[in-house]
Design a protein around this motif. Structure first.
Motif, mmCIF file in Angstrom:
data_model
loop_
_atom_site.group_PDB
_atom_site.id
_atom_site.type_symbol
_atom_site.label_atom_id
_atom_site.label_comp_id
_atom_site.label_asym_id
_atom_site.label_seq_id
_atom_site.Cartn_x
_atom_site.Cartn_y
_atom_site.Cartn_z
ATOM 1 N N ASP A 183 0.834 -0.850 -0.077
ATOM 2 C CA ASP A 183 -0.059 0.015 0.115
ATOM 3 C C ASP A 183 1.000 1.373 0.197
ATOM 4 O OD1 ASP A 183 -2.724 1.261 0.124
ATOM 5 O OD2 ASP A 183 -1.963 2.153 2.327
ATOM 6 N N LYS A 184 2.097 0.963 0.575
ATOM 7 C CA LYS A 184 2.820 2.373 0.684
ATOM 8 C C LYS A 184 3.737 2.703 -0.705
ATOM 9 C CE LYS A 184 3.403 2.319 5.756
ATOM 10 N NZ LYS A 184 3.872 1.226 6.345
ATOM 11 N N ARG A 185 3.669 1.686 -1.568
ATOM 12 C CA ARG A 185 4.584 1.655 -2.545
ATOM 13 C C ARG A 185 4.648 2.916 -3.187
ATOM 14 N NH1 ARG A 185 3.204 -0.923 -8.227
ATOM 15 N NH2 ARG A 185 5.351 -0.862 -9.336
ATOM 16 N N ALA A 186 3.297 3.642 -3.795
ATOM 17 C CA ALA A 186 3.370 4.904 -4.599
ATOM 18 C C ALA A 186 3.931 5.960 -3.609
ATOM 19 C CB ALA A 186 1.951 5.255 -4.746
ATOM 20 N N LYS A 187 4.092 5.771 -2.378
ATOM 21 C CA LYS A 187 4.377 6.983 -1.539
ATOM 22 C C LYS A 187 5.947 7.088 -1.318
ATOM 23 C CE LYS A 187 -0.105 6.586 0.424
ATOM 24 N NZ LYS A 187 -0.634 5.685 1.321
ATOM 25 N N LEU A 188 6.520 5.908 -1.636
ATOM 26 C CA LEU A 188 8.123 5.528 -1.011
ATOM 27 C C LEU A 188 8.981 5.694 -1.931
ATOM 28 C CD1 LEU A 188 7.390 2.651 1.396
ATOM 29 C CD2 LEU A 188 7.898 4.888 2.106
ATOM 30 N N PRO A 189 10.416 5.999 -2.001
ATOM 31 C CA PRO A 189 11.362 5.986 -2.948
ATOM 32 C C PRO A 189 11.382 4.457 -3.238
ATOM 33 C CG PRO A 189 12.137 7.173 -1.022
ATOM 34 C CD PRO A 189 10.719 6.626 -0.665
ATOM 35 N N GLU A 190 11.496 3.981 -4.425
ATOM 36 C CA GLU A 190 11.786 2.710 -4.957
ATOM 37 C C GLU A 190 12.879 1.955 -4.110
ATOM 38 O OE1 GLU A 190 11.997 2.388 -9.179
ATOM 39 O OE2 GLU A 190 12.367 0.441 -9.053
ATOM 40 N N ASP A 191 13.756 2.280 -3.561
ATOM 41 C CA ASP A 191 14.671 1.614 -2.988
ATOM 42 C C ASP A 191 14.313 0.952 -1.431
ATOM 43 O OD1 ASP A 191 15.192 4.340 -2.312
ATOM 44 O OD2 ASP A 191 17.076 3.815 -1.676
ATOM 45 N N VAL A 192 13.521 2.094 -0.671
ATOM 46 C CA VAL A 192 12.990 2.068 0.447
ATOM 47 C C VAL A 192 11.953 0.882 0.442
ATOM 48 C CG1 VAL A 192 11.927 3.241 2.466
ATOM 49 C CG2 VAL A 192 13.681 4.384 0.977
ATOM 50 N N PHE A 193 11.114 1.240 -0.646
ATOM 51 C CA PHE A 193 9.983 0.237 -0.797
ATOM 52 C C PHE A 193 10.585 -1.243 -0.865
ATOM 53 C CE2 PHE A 193 7.533 -2.279 -3.843
ATOM 54 C CZ PHE A 193 6.424 -2.705 -2.955
ATOM 55 N N GLU A 194 11.662 -1.125 -1.651
ATOM 56 C CA GLU A 194 11.976 -2.738 -1.995
ATOM 57 C C GLU A 194 12.601 -3.491 -0.770
ATOM 58 O OE1 GLU A 194 14.305 -2.724 -5.671
ATOM 59 O OE2 GLU A 194 12.460 -2.325 -6.806
ATOM 60 N N LYS A 195 13.165 -2.527 0.100
ATOM 61 C CA LYS A 195 13.854 -2.988 1.220
ATOM 62 C C LYS A 195 12.625 -3.398 2.168
ATOM 63 C CE LYS A 195 17.092 -1.379 5.019
ATOM 64 N NZ LYS A 195 16.516 -0.605 5.592
ATOM 65 N N LEU A 196 11.655 -2.616 2.564
ATOM 66 C CA LEU A 196 10.653 -2.973 3.189
ATOM 67 C C LEU A 196 9.939 -4.442 2.991
ATOM 68 C CD1 LEU A 196 8.835 0.432 3.956
ATOM 69 C CD2 LEU A 196 9.887 -1.116 5.592
ATOM 70 N N LEU A 197 9.894 -4.486 1.393
ATOM 71 C CA LEU A 197 9.263 -5.730 0.816
ATOM 72 C C LEU A 197 10.222 -7.054 1.357
ATOM 73 C CD1 LEU A 197 6.780 -6.885 -0.666
ATOM 74 C CD2 LEU A 197 7.969 -6.389 -2.633
ATOM 75 N N ALA A 198 11.392 -6.735 0.980
ATOM 76 C CA ALA A 198 12.331 -7.656 1.092
ATOM 77 C C ALA A 198 12.288 -8.272 2.657
ATOM 78 C CB ALA A 198 13.753 -7.218 1.023
#
Lengths: 427, 427
Positions: free
Chosen positions: B189-204
C-alpha cells in the motif's frame, strides 16, 4: 469483542438521524430567513480558550486532551469563545453588522440526566458590532420565529427577560461592591435549582447583611418595572438600564412576538461574560430545564485580545427542545420515516440487470431509486418497496422485450404501462 | 489575550462554510438518490474501538482523552468501527439490506500537509448484509454519481479497482503464509508514496525470496486480468476472485460508469479489515492523494462482537476533493456568496420601526429579510443590500402613510410602488 458506546452519547440510527436533521434544518432555515450567515470552528481549541471567561460550571466540564506536541487542548463545550476568536482574527475585513449562526456539536463531561447529555447540538445565533438593543430583539425574534414555526405557542413557552446591567446598578445602589457582582450572579442563577435553605446559605456567604439579602430577593420576584422602583429607587444608570428594557419590549411587540415575552428579574444566567440584556426560554409549565438562553456580552471580544466590540446572542440545545416537542406532539413518526421516489422491481431474475440499469438511470436524472438485492418474487419486492415508503414502483417484466414497463403509484394504487423511452423522457 | 486556533484545523467563515455545505449537501443528495439512509454516532468512543482493527497508521494518529471516571476515550479517526458497533447492537431488528451513509467529522493527530488535515469531513457509504458484488458496484456507483454530478469526467478521475481476495489467493499460490498477508499488504500500500529502494527494502523484510518478490511486483503492474494469468496461473479460488471482478466491471458498465473504472492490482488499501474488492478514486493526473477509498470488509462486524455479516463501503474526505474541484474550476465564488430575498430600507429614521415590522412579517412568511441597524441614508442602505446580494429591496418612505411601499428588483433594476396589503398578500 463487544464494546459499548460511551455513556451520555447518542447513536443516531436513521430514524433518530431524521429527527436530528429535522430539528437542525429548522434552525438553519430560521437563521437564514432572519438574515444570519452560517459559520463553524474546529471541534477542539487550545484549553486556555475555555479558561478565560466561561462559567465555572463549563470549565469544570471540559473534555481535555493533548496533541502529540504535548499542547493542552479541549473539545469545545460552547462555541462562543471560538466565535470571539474568529471575529477578532478578521475584525478589520468583516462587513458589519456581523450576523452569524452556527449549529456546533458540543461536549461536556457532566453526569448524563434528562435533557443533559455529554454530547449535544446547540443552535447559536449572534449579532456582533451593534450596541442597539434592536440587535438583542433580533436574536430573540429569530429564536421565537423558529419555535413558533414548529408549532409552539405562547401557551407552551415563555421568553423570560432581564438585564444584568439593570441588576448590577441596583445591587451597587444597595451597597454591593463591583467585585461581589459575579459571585452573587452565580448564586442567584442557581436559585431555581436549589432547596431554599441551601440557596439562602449560599447567598448569605456572599452578602452578609440581612436587609440587603431581603431586598435582593424582593428584586428577584419583581414582576414589573414598576415593582423594581418600589424596592430600590433607580438612580440615573439604573433608570437607563430600565429604559433600555422598555425599548426592547416595545420592539418585540412591533415584531409581533410580545405575547411570548415576559419581564423576569430572576433570570441571571450562569456564564460570567454577560453584560446587558439576559434571557432564557422556558416551557410554560416550568418542568424542564431552559430550552435556550442568551444575552449581551459586550466585553468578550476584548477579553480574547480583540477590540472593544459589542455582541449579543443565544444558544439553544437539542435535548430539552426535543423533549418538549415530543411532549407537545409536535415531532412524530412522520419525521423519522424515510421515503424514496422509485423502487424498481423485476418479475423474473433475468430482468434484474435491466432493473439495475433502470435504477441507475433514475438516479442520474436526480431522483431516488432502489431495487432488491435478492432475487425474490414480486410480492416480497413490493413489501420491500412499502417498507422503504416508495412513492412509485416500476415493474420490469416481459413487456420490457417490447420496450415497455409498468409503473405503480403506491398512494393511489394505480398501475400504468408506458414505454421505457417515455418514462425516461418524463423524469 | 489572543489565542490562535489549533494547527491543522479550519475556521469556517461564512464563505468557507458555504463551500463546506455545498460539498456536504451534494454528498447527502447523492446518497439519498441512491437509496441510502443517514446515520451518525458520537464524536468519541472508547479507545479500544480503534485498537481492534484499524490500520496502524490510524491507531497511531488517535486523539485520546479520559472521561472523569478515568476511562480511555478517543475522538473518532474513522466512523466504520462505530458503524459496526451500531449495526451489531440492532442486528436482529434492522431491515436488510442496510444501506447507510454518514458525513462524520473525523480527527487524526497527524502532521498537517496538502490535502491532509487534523480535522476533516468524510463521506461514508456502506451496504451491510449483502455478499453479492452488486453491493460493491452500488457504492462505487454512488461515489461516481456524486463526482459526475459536480462536473468531473473520466478525463479528470479514475476508480482503480482490485481485489484483496484475488491478491491473497495469488500470494498464497506464490508460497506466502496466511500470516504474511497483512504485513505484505501494508508494504504494498505504501509503494506509490515511497522511494523505490526504500519500498524494495521493506518488501524484502517481509518476503525474503527474490523470485517471489519479482512476481509480486509484476502482479502489481498487471494491467489486465489476462496479464495476471501470465504471471501466476490462477487456481480455483483465485479464478473465482477474478471472475467476481469481471462481474463487477460488467455491472459498472451496465450502470453506465464503466468509463470511470479501471482494473489496477496496485491498489491494496492500508486498512487491515478489507477482505474482497478494494478501490481508490484518484485524480487522473495522479498528483493528489486518493479522493476516496473503499472495499469489502466481511469480517469486521464479527470482530466487533457481532454475527458473521458481510459489508462493503467507501470513505471520501473533503480536503483532497476540494483541491481537485478548485483545480478544475468546478467550485467557485458563486458557491461562497450569500443571498437574501428582501432588504428593507427606510427613507427616514422615523420609518425604521415600520421597516423592522416589515422584515418580521416577511420572515414569518418564510422568506429571508434584513434591514440596516444604522440610520444611514438610502444610498448606504442600498450598498448594504447589494453586499448581502438582496434580490429585492423594499423602500419604506412617506408613501407608507398612504399604505404604500416601493419594491425594487435588484437584477432587473425596476422599481414598483404597491400597497403594503397587496405586498404581504403576495408573499
Amino acid at each position: 469483542m463487544k464494546i459499548p458506546p460511551v455513556k451520555g452519547t447518542r447513536d443516531f440510527y436513521p430514524p433518530q438521524m431524521n429527527r436530528r436533521n429535522w430539528i437542525i434544518d429548522g434552525w438553519k432555515s430560521a437563521s437564514l430567513r432572519n438574515g444570519f450567515e452560517e459559520y463553524d470552528g474546529p471541534i477542539f481549541e487550545h484549553l486556555q480558550m475555555y479558561q478565560i471567561k466561561s462559567g465555572d460550571e463549563i470549565a469544570e466540564q471540559l473534555f481535555s486532551l493533548k496533541d502529540r506536541g504535548g499542547r493542552d487542548l479541549a473539545i469545545r463545550p460552547e462555541i462562543t469563545p471560538t466565535l470571539a476568536r474568529m471575529v477578532n482574527q478578521q475584525i478589520n475585513t468583516l462587513a458589519r453588522p456581523i450576523k452569524w449562526f452556527s449549529v456546533p456539536r458540543l461536549c461536556r463531561a457532566e453526569r448524563p440526566q434528562k435533557g443533559r447529555l455529554r454530547e449535544f447540538f446547540q443552535w447559536n445565533v449572534d449579532v456582533i458590532g451593534v450596541d442597539d438593543v434592536l440587535a438583542d430583539a433580533e436574536v430573540i425574534f429569530c429564536a421565537v420565529d423558529y419555535l413558533r414555526q414548529v408549532g409552539l405557542t405562547p401557551d407552551d413557552i415563555v421568553v423570560k427577560i432581564s438585564s444584568r446591567k439593570m441588576l448590577a446598578e441596583l445591587l451597587i445602589e444597595l451597597g454591593l461592591e463591583e467585585s461581589q457582582l459575579e459571585p452573587v450572579y452565580a448564586v442567584l442563577d442557581k436559585r431555581a435549582k436549589l432547596p431554599e435553605d441551601v440557596f439562602e446559605k449560599l447567598l448569605a456567604e456572599q452578602v452578609s447583611d440581612g436587609d440587603r439579602r431581603e431586598k435582593i430577593l424582593s428584586l428577584m420576584e419583581a414582576e414589573s418595572v414598576e415593582k423594581i422602583s418600589e424596592i430600590v429607587e433607580p438612580d440615573r444608570k439604573a433608570a437607563e438600564a430600565i429604559e433600555e428594557m422598555s425599548r426592547l419590549f416595545e420592539i418585540l411587540d412591533r415584531m409581533q412576538i410580545g405575547q411570548f415575552c415576559k419581564f423576569d428579574t430572576s433570570i441571571v444566567r450562569g456564564l460570567a461574560y454577560y453584560t446587558g440584556i439576559v434571557y432564557e426560554i422556558h416551557d410554560k409549565a416550568g418542568r424542564l430545564r431552559a430550552i435556550a438562553g442568551g444575552g449581551r456580552y459586550d466585553n468578550l471580544l476584548k477579553q480574547f485580545g480583540g477590540p472593544d466590540v459589542s455582541a449579543t446572542g443565544f444558544g439553544m440545545g437539542d435535548s430539552v427542545l426535543e423533549i418538549l416537542l415530543e411532549e407537545k406532539g409536535l415531532i412524530g413518526k412522520e419525521v423519522e420515516q424515510r421515503s424514496i421516489d422509485y423502487f424498481i422491481a423485476f418479475a423474473d431474475s433475468k430482468y434484474r440487470d435491466k432493473a439495475i440499469e433502470t435504477a441507475s438511470k433514475i438516479r442520474l436524472a436526480g431522483m431516488s431509486a432502489n431495487f432488491s438485492y435478492k432475487t425474490a418474487g414480486l410480492g416480497k419486492q413490493f413489501k420491500e418497496a412499502a417498507a422503504q415508503n416508495a412513492r412509485k414502483v416500476v415493474i420490469i417484466g416481459q413487456e420490457i422485450e417490447a420496450g415497455q414497463l409498468a409503473v405503480k403509484d403506491m398512494a393511489a394504487g394505480q398501475q400504468q404501462t408506458v414505454t421505457a423511452e417515455e418514462f425516461f423522457r418524463k423524469l
